[in-house]
Each structure stands twice: as structure tokens, then as C-alpha cells.
Scaffold this motif. Structure first.
Motif, PDB file in Angstrom:
ATOM      1  N   ASP A 170       0.835  -1.212   0.000  1.00 18.75           N
ATOM      2  CA  ASP A 170       0.000   0.000   0.000  1.00 18.75           C
ATOM      3  C   ASP A 170       0.862   1.252   0.000  1.00 18.75           C
ATOM      4  O   ASP A 170       0.540   2.250  -0.669  1.00 18.75           O
ATOM      5  CB  ASP A 170      -0.929   0.001   1.212  1.00 18.75           C
ATOM      6  CG  ASP A 170      -1.993  -1.091   1.091  1.00 18.75           C
ATOM      7  OD1 ASP A 170      -2.253  -1.541  -0.042  1.00 18.75           O
ATOM      8  OD2 ASP A 170      -2.566  -1.448   2.150  1.00 18.75           O
ATOM      9  N   ASP A 171       1.963   1.247   0.796  1.00 22.88           N
ATOM     10  CA  ASP A 171       2.855   2.426   0.831  1.00 22.88           C
ATOM     11  C   ASP A 171       3.444   2.682  -0.549  1.00 22.88           C
ATOM     12  O   ASP A 171       3.575   3.840  -0.991  1.00 22.88           O
ATOM     13  CB  ASP A 171       3.983   2.200   1.842  1.00 22.88           C
ATOM     14  CG  ASP A 171       3.484   2.247   3.274  1.00 22.88           C
ATOM     15  OD1 ASP A 171       2.344   2.744   3.488  1.00 22.88           O
ATOM     16  OD2 ASP A 171       4.207   1.795   4.201  1.00 22.88           O
ATOM     17  N   ALA A 172       3.808   1.626  -1.217  1.00 25.96           N
ATOM     18  CA  ALA A 172       4.362   1.805  -2.564  1.00 25.96           C
ATOM     19  C   ALA A 172       3.319   2.396  -3.495  1.00 25.96           C
ATOM     20  O   ALA A 172       3.610   3.313  -4.293  1.00 25.96           O
ATOM     21  CB  ALA A 172       4.865   0.458  -3.104  1.00 25.96           C
ATOM     22  N   ARG A 173       2.104   1.899  -3.380  1.00 25.98           N
ATOM     23  CA  ARG A 173       1.033   2.434  -4.215  1.00 25.98           C
ATOM     24  C   ARG A 173       0.770   3.910  -3.877  1.00 25.98           C
ATOM     25  O   ARG A 173       0.556   4.737  -4.760  1.00 25.98           O
ATOM     26  CB  ARG A 173      -0.236   1.623  -4.011  1.00 25.98           C
ATOM     27  CG  ARG A 173      -0.161   0.226  -4.557  1.00 25.98           C
ATOM     28  CD  ARG A 173      -1.417  -0.554  -4.191  1.00 25.98           C
ATOM     29  NE  ARG A 173      -1.388  -1.904  -4.751  1.00 25.98           N
ATOM     30  CZ  ARG A 173      -2.310  -2.839  -4.508  1.00 25.98           C
ATOM     31  NH1 ARG A 173      -3.336  -2.530  -3.715  1.00 25.98           N
ATOM     32  NH2 ARG A 173      -2.213  -4.042  -5.049  1.00 25.98           N
ATOM     33  N   LEU A 174       0.745   4.253  -2.526  1.00 23.13           N
ATOM     34  CA  LEU A 174       0.494   5.637  -2.107  1.00 23.13           C
ATOM     35  C   LEU A 174       1.593   6.558  -2.593  1.00 23.13           C
ATOM     36  O   LEU A 174       1.332   7.673  -3.063  1.00 23.13           O
ATOM     37  CB  LEU A 174       0.363   5.706  -0.573  1.00 23.13           C
ATOM     38  CG  LEU A 174       0.103   7.077   0.020  1.00 23.13           C
ATOM     39  CD1 LEU A 174      -1.231   7.636  -0.513  1.00 23.13           C
ATOM     40  CD2 LEU A 174       0.063   7.012   1.546  1.00 23.13           C
TER      41      LEU A 174
END
Length: 496
Positions: free
Chosen positions: A305-309
């Protein structure tokens, strides 16, 4: 008494004037009273004759009777009459010891000169005769009766005795003695009356004490009857309490038996609970192991999720740069608060006090000012009057604006301080860099201006309003601002 007046007569022991045939007491052995011939040898003055003018002093005959003992009221009356007569006598007729006394004030003459007056009356017959003549002229009919040797039944015995002592009529000693007896009788009567009055008072007190004792006895009888009644009630209560105690003891025995039964049941329940607890702990260990696995899975998912954000934010940032380049917007030289200040504020004005709220933690103010592009709006007089109200308004404004300049320099935030402008202010010093100073116009308060400033800001910008006025705090909170109490800013300024 004046010579020649009607009804006047000389006292019985008056001395004859010079050349006047005089009465004398017959000598022992003489046949009786007779008138001596002129020039007859053997003429002599009576034993108590007053010395004529120029004669050497009073002579005391061998058989002269001593002065009687005067009762105190009679003596005081004699001294009073003589003292009143002293000023009427010529100075050469006054005995030397009394010449100074005659000059005293009337109310002091008898009191201070009583001793010398009494002494001269007893020792100087001529002086006494002169005083008597003056007193008789004032005594009127009573004096004539006393001089004749009489004593009116209705007259004051003290007055009669005093006149008799001064005039010395026949039997004057008896009049003095009668007055003394009357005075003593009056004193005895007063004593008897006092004794009777005391006896009556004692009888009255005894009667009162008897009545009080009777009332107290009635009260005691009533109290005894009441106590007997209470004793019967207490005995009945005692019987009831004894029966209740026996029932309670029986109940306690039954409760003890039930307690023992319940203890057995509780022991069995505790054993069952311990077994259940062991089973729960085993299941908890299994759940913790499963949770560890879930946390590991969540951590991996969060990394994704952090990578996507990050990718999304990077895309939004580049899109914003492209949008700014496409719109070609110039940097804004005026902020929303500047438009509110131009339309609804003036520079300068005076003061208004507000209701204080509870103080906020200054750390909260630091957190809000750390937000990007925060706008700090301060209710000026609300803060200054709470923090340093003992100063003048000019000193309050100067101190607050100087402190806000330090906050603006430290944080780089926009700072606006608002004062009430009912009274115009002129010649204010320039505000520090980053601090906007506004005064409300006439007919509008600083609270209204603060609400306009908050409504003018774009949605999402952090706005911090410092005021202890509850109405201001509630109003700005509805428009998305952060209200803080005045104490938070005062502590922040004190720490700077």
C-alpha cells in the motif's frame, strides 16, 4: 431683729445696752429680783451677759452651764442659718475667724466654714445675739413664738431647736432636747419602717419560694410519672429486643449452615473455573500465534500500500506542477485576510473585555502553528486584559504585538491581531514583520471581525483563533477553525 419693730422682743438672756437698766440673776442668798439703783455699788452683769462694745472678751461665770450636745440635723440647721446671716453683718461685727468665711460663695459657706461658725456661736454670745436678730427677722411668726418660749406643734422640731439655740429664750435647752428626741424618734421610726419593710420583703420572698417549691414539686411528680411510664415502655422494648435477639441468633445459625453449603459449592465452581481458565489460555496461545501470522501478512500488505500511495502522490505532485505551469498563476500578493481587513476593519481603536474559558495547553498551540501555512488570529484585548491588565491600553497593545512578532519570526506563519475600535487610535508604531494589526470599525466589535476573517479563509487551511470568549470560540469552531484559550498564548509568550 430690727430695734423698735412691732412684736419684736429681746431674748431672755439679752444683755442690756449701755446705761439701760438690766435684769440680773440674784446672787446666792439674795431675797429675789430687784432693780439696782443707779450707781449702786455691787451692780454686776448677769452671768451670761454679752460684753459691751470695747469690753475685753467674754467672761465665763463659775456656775454657767455647758453647751448642750446638739443633734446633727439641729447643728447643721444652726450653721446654715448663721452662714446665711454672715453677709448681712458689718465686717467689724464679725469675729476675726469668720471674716474670711463670710466672703465664701453661699453654697460653700456652710460646707467649708461650718466648724468655725459653730465654734463662734458657742463661744461668742454677742455674735450669737447678732446672728439671732438677723435670723428672727427672717423667721416671722415662728421666731416670735420661739422667743416667747413656745413651740408650735405643727412646726419642724429641728427649725424650732435651731431658733431656740440662737435666741436662748427661757427653757431653750428643753426645746433642743425635744428636737433631739424628735430626730431620734424619726430615725427610730425610719429604722422600724425599714425593718418592717425588710420583714415584708422576706415574707414575700418566703411566699414566692413556697409557691416555686410547690410548682417544682408538681413538676417532680409529673417527671416521676413520666419516668415510670418510660420505664414500662423500656421494659416492653427489652422484652421485644430479647425475642428479636433470639430470632436473630437462630437466623445466624441457619446462615452459617447455608454459608458452609455455599463455600462447598464455591470450591467446586473454582475448580471448574480453573480448568476452564487453562483451556482458555491454550486457545489464547493459539490465537496469538495466528495473530502473529496475520501481522506479518498485514505488514507485507502495508508495504504494498505504501508503494502504491507513494506512486499516487508522485503522480499528483507532477500533475499539480503541470497544472500550475498550464494555468501560469502568479504568486498571490494579497491574502484572504487582507480583503477582510480592507472591507471591515480600520486602523486603530480601543478595548472590550470577554468571558474567560479554561486555559489550554500551550503545547497544543505549538502543534497547530507547526501545520503548513497556518493562520493565527488573536483577540487582542481579550488576551492583554487577562495577562497584563494592570498596564495601560497602549502598553498592553505594544507588549502583545511585540510578542506576536517573535512567534511570526519563529514559525513563519501568518499572524493577525484584532482590537476593538470604538475609540480611535493614532500614531501607532509599525507592526513587526509577519504581524497584521486590525481595529474594528465603529458599530462592529472585534468578535465580528474575527468571524469574518475565519469565513474568508479557504476550506482546509489551518486557522488558530486565540480568545477566551466562549461565543467567539463556538462561532469559529463551526467554520473549521481551532479555538484556543488566552492562557495558551500567554504561556507561549512567557516561554519565548
Amino acid at each position: 431683729m430690727d430695734d423698735g419693730g412691732p412684736g419684736d422682743r429681746e431674748p431672755a438672756d439679752r444683755e442690756p445696752a449701755d446705761g439701760e437698766p438690766g435684769d440680773r440673776e440674784p446672787a446666792d442668798g439674795e431675797p429675789g429680783d430687784r432693780e439696782p439703783a443707779d450707781g449702786e455699788p455691787g451692780d454686776r452683769e448677769p452671768a451670761d451677759r454679752e460684753p459691751a462694745d470695747g469690753e475685753p472678751g467674754d467672761r465665763e461665770p463659775a456656775d454657767r452651764e455647758p453647751e448642750p450636745t446638739l443633734p446633727e440635723p439641729v447643728r447643721a440647721r444652726i450653721v446654715s442659718l448663721a452662714a446665711a446671716a454672715l453677709p448681712t453683718l458689718p465686717t467689724d461685727e464679725l469675729p476675726p475667724p469668720l471674716r474670711r468665711v463670710a466672703k465664701f460663695a453661699p453654697n460653700r459657706r456652710a460646707r467649708l466654714g461650718g466648724g468655725p461658725i459653730a465654734t463662734q456661736l458657742a463661744a461668742d454670745p454677742l455674735f450669737r445675739q447678732r446672728v439671732a436678730s438677723r435670723v428672727l427677722s427672717e423667721a416671722g411668726e415662728l421666731g416670735s413664738v420661739v422667743v416667747s418660749g413656745g413651740s408650735p406643734a405643727a412646726a419642724d422640731p429641728v427649725e424650732v431647736a435651731a431658733l431656740a439655740y440662737l435666741t436662748r429664750p427661757p427653757g431653750w435647752r428643753h426645746l433642743v432636747e425635744d428636737a433631739g428626741a424628735a430626730v431620734r424618734a424619726e430615725a427610730d421610726s425610719a429604722v422600724v419602717a425599714e425593718l418592717v419593710r425588710e420583714a415584708e420583703q422576706r415574707a414575700t420572698r418566703a411566699e414566692h419560694d413556697r409557691a416555686v417549691a410547690k410548682v417544682e414539686a408538681d413538676k417532680l411528680r409529673d417527671e416521676v410519672a413520666r419516668l415510670r411510664e418510660e420505664l414500662g415502655q423500656l421494659r416492653e422494648e427489652n422484652r421485644v429486643l430479647g425475642r428479636t435477639l433470639r430470632e436473630t441468633q437462630a437466623g445466624q445459625r441457619r446462615a452459617a449452615e447455608l454459608l458452609a453449603t455455599e463455600k462447598g459449592r464455591a470450591s467446586r465452581a473454582a475448580a471448574d473455573h480453573e480448568a476452564e481458565l487453562r483451556r482458555v489460555r491454550a486457545r489464547l496461545a493459539e490465537a496469538e500465534a495466528a495473530a502473529g501470522a496475520v501481522r506479518q501478512t498485514a505488514k507485507e500488505a502495508r508495504s504494498v500500500d505504501d508503494a502504491r500511495l507513494w506512486l499516487l502522490l508522485e503522480t499528483i505532485g507532477r500533475a499539480a506542477v503541470g497544472l500550475r505551469r498550464e494555468l501560469a498563476l502568479d504568486p498571490a500578493d494579497r491574502l484572504p485576510a487582507d480583503y477582510v481587513a480592507d472591507a471591515f476593519a480600520e486602523r486603530p481603536a480601543a478595548a472590550n473585555s470577554a468571558r474567560a474559558l479554561d486555559a489550554d495547553d500551550p503545547a497544543r498551540l505549538d502543534e497547530l502553528l507547526a501545520l503548513p501555512r497556518a493562520h493565527l488570529v488573536v483577540d487582542g484585548y481579550n488576551v492583554t486584559k487577562r495577562g497584563f491588565g494592570e498596564m495601560s491600553l497602549e502598553q498592553q497593545r505594544k507588549r502583545l504585538i511585540t510578542g506576536l512578532g517573535g512567534i511570526a519570526a519563529q514559525t513563519g506563519d501568518e499572524v493577525t491581531v484584532v482590537f476593538d475600535g470604538a475609540e480611535r487610535m493614532h500614531g501607532l508604531p509599525p507592526a513587526p514583520r509577519g504581524v497584521r494589526v486590525l481595529f474594528s470599525r465603529k458599530g462592529e466589535t472585534a468578535d465580528d471581525l474575527i468571524r469574518r476573517l475565519v469565513r474568508a479563509e479557504p476550506t482546509g487551511r489551518p486557522i488558530v483563533v486565540v480568545s477566551s470568549d466562549r461565543e467567539v470560540a463556538d462561532g469559529v469552531r463551526r467554520h473549521g477553525a481551532y479555538p484556543l484559550g488566552a492562557d495558551s498564548l500567554l504561556r507561549r509568550l512567557a516561554r519565548s
